[in-house]
Design an enzyme around this catalytic site. Structure first.
Site, PDB file in Angstrom:
ATOM      1  N   SER A 125       0.817  -1.213   0.000  1.00 13.04           N
ATOM      2  CA  SER A 125       0.000   0.000   0.000  1.00 13.04           C
ATOM      3  C   SER A 125       0.850   1.263   0.000  1.00 13.04           C
ATOM      4  CB  SER A 125      -0.892   0.002   1.246  1.00 13.04           C
ATOM      5  OG  SER A 125      -1.497   1.260   1.450  1.00 13.04           O
ATOM      6  N   GLU A 127       0.183   3.671   1.705  1.00  9.02           N
ATOM      7  CA  GLU A 127       0.206   4.145   3.095  1.00  9.02           C
ATOM      8  C   GLU A 127       1.536   3.803   3.775  1.00  9.02           C
ATOM      9  OE1 GLU A 127      -1.981   5.949   4.931  1.00  9.02           O
ATOM     10  OE2 GLU A 127      -3.372   6.218   3.256  1.00  9.02           O
ATOM     11  N   TYR A 149      -2.080   0.736  10.387  1.00  6.43           N
ATOM     12  CA  TYR A 149      -2.289   0.049   9.114  1.00  6.43           C
ATOM     13  C   TYR A 149      -1.042   0.143   8.243  1.00  6.43           C
ATOM     14  CZ  TYR A 149      -3.942  -0.707   4.334  1.00  6.43           C
ATOM     15  OH  TYR A 149      -4.073  -1.144   3.040  1.00  6.43           O
TER      16      TYR A 149
END
Length: 324
Positions: A125, A127, A149
Site C-alpha cells: 500500500s 500508506e 495500518y
C-alpha cells in the site's frame, strides 16, 4: 494446456471481486478464501459466485490456509485480505497487526509448505510511504508509515521480499496507491462522499461531515489496478511495482466533482468535523508508476473525474432502489 488455478484471499472485497472477474474472463479456475460467518457479505461477487469455489479460512489460522492451498493447488496466489481501513487501525491496532502483518506470513508459509512453485502476489500500500521523504514516490522511496495500518503493511511488504530472497519463491508486492470504485466500502472517504451525495440529492440527508479537505491523494480505478496485479505474476522474474495514476487530487476536488455531478453545490452541505481528522495525517501521496508502464505494459483506462461520476451514478441508482 491445463486450466490455470488461482487462490484469492479477500475475494469478497472490492479488489477481490474485480480480480476474480478478470481471472474468470481469462479462463482461470478461481478459488476464494472467505471467513466463516453467519452472514457473509457477498454483494460484490454475487454475480459470479457460481463460478468461484469458496474455501473457509482465516489469515490468522495457518492450518486453515494450509488446507486452502492443498484444496486449490494454485498456480497463482493473490493475498488481498487485510483489515484495510486506515481509520479503524487506530481503534484496533492489534487486530490490524494480526491480519495485515502476521496474516501475510501465514499465507506465505502455507504456500511455501504446500505449493512453493505457486506465484504469490502481496497487496502492499502507498500508506507505507506515509510521511513522505520524496515526491513522487517510487519503488525505492523509504517507508515512513503514519498509521498502525501503514506499519502493518510495511511488515507484510518486507516479509514478502524476505520469502522471495530466502526461499527463491516467485513473490511480488504491488504498492498500490488509492484505488476506488462503486464497490468500495462505505467507510472510505470516496464512497462516504458519493453515498452522501446520492442521499442528499434524494432528500434522505441534509449534510455531510468531513475532516481535512486539503489532504491530497493519488486516486485510480480498482478495475484498472487488478490488471497490474495479474501482469506482475506473468513476468519472467518477481519484482515489486508502484501502481498509481501519477496525478494528485484533494478531498475538496473529490467533493466538488461528486456534488456537481448531481447538480448540487457542495458548500451548502459540507460541515467540517474535527472528529474525522486522523491522529497522524498523511498529507500528500503521489506515485510514479513508470516502472509498471515500461516493464508490465500496464495502462490506465479510467480517469479521476470519470471515476467519481461513475461512483455517484452507482450510489444514486442504489439509493433509489432502497427507497422504492
Amino acid at each position: 494446456m491445463s486450466q490455470k488455478r488461482a487462490l484469492i484471499t479477500g475475494i469478497t472485497g472490492q479488489d477481490g471481486s474485480y480480480l476474480a472477474e478478470l481471472l474468470i474472463s481469462k479462463g482461470y479456475k478461481v478459488f476464494g478464501i472467505k471467513r466463516r460467518t453467519s452472514a457473509p457479505i457477498m454483494e460484490n461477487i454475487i454475480h459470479i459466485a457460481n463460478e468461484i469455489e469458496f474455501i473457509d479460512g482465516d489469515l490468522q489460522d495457518l492450518g486453515s490456509l494450509i488446507q486452502a492451498v492443498k484444496i486449490s493447488n494454485p498456480d497463482e496466489v493473490y493475498n488481498l485480505a487485510a483489515q484495510s481501513f486506515v481509520g479503524t487501525s487506530w481503534a484496533q491496532p492489534v487486530l490490524t497487526a494480526q491480519s495485515t502483518a502476521i496474516g501475510v506470513t501465514n499465507m506465505l508459509e502455507a504456500v511455501r509448505l504446500v505449493k512453493p512453485d505457486a506465484r504469490f502476489y502481496q497487496a502492499s500500500s502507498s500508506e507505507m510511504f506515509g510521511k513522505v521523504v520524496e515526491t513522487p514516490q517510487v519503488e525505492t522511496t523509504p517507508f515512513y508509515p503514519r498509521s498502525p495500518y501503514g506499519v502493518a503493511k510495511v511488515y507484510g511488504h518486507w516479509i514478502t521480499v524476505n520469502y522471495r530472497e530466502s526461499y527463491d519463491m516467485f513473490a511480488c508486492s504491488g504498492i498500490l496507491f488509492n484505488h476506488e470504485s462503486p464497490r468500495r466500502g462505505i467507510e472510505f472517504v470516496t464512497r462516504k462522499v458519493t453515498d452522501a451525495v446520492a442521499r442528499i440529492k434524494l432528500g434522505l440527508q441534509n449534510e455531510l461531515r468531513m475532516g481535512n479537505l486539503d489532504s491530497k491523494r493519488d486516486w485510480g480505478f480498482a478495475g484498472d489496478y487488478v490488471q497490474a496485479m495479474w501482469l506482475m505474476l506473468q513476468q519472467d522474474a518477481p519484482d515489486d511495482f508502484v501502481i498509481s495514476t501519477g496525478e494528485t487530487h484533494t478531498v475538496e476536488e473529490l467533493v466538488e466533482i461528486a456534488f456537481s455531478h448531481a447538480g448540487l453545490n457542495w458548500r451548502d452541505y459540507i460541515v467540517i468535523d474535527p472528529k474525522f481528522v486522523r491522529p497522524a495525517e498523511v498529507d500528500l501521496l503521489l506515485g510514479d508508476c513508470t516502472k509498471a508502464k515500461e516493464k508490465l505494459g500496464w495502462k490506465l483506462d479510467v480517469g479521476f473525474e470519470e471515476l467519481v461520476k461513475m461512483m455517484v451514478d452507482s450510489d444514486l441508482e442504489r439509493v433509489r432502489k432502497e427507497i422504492r
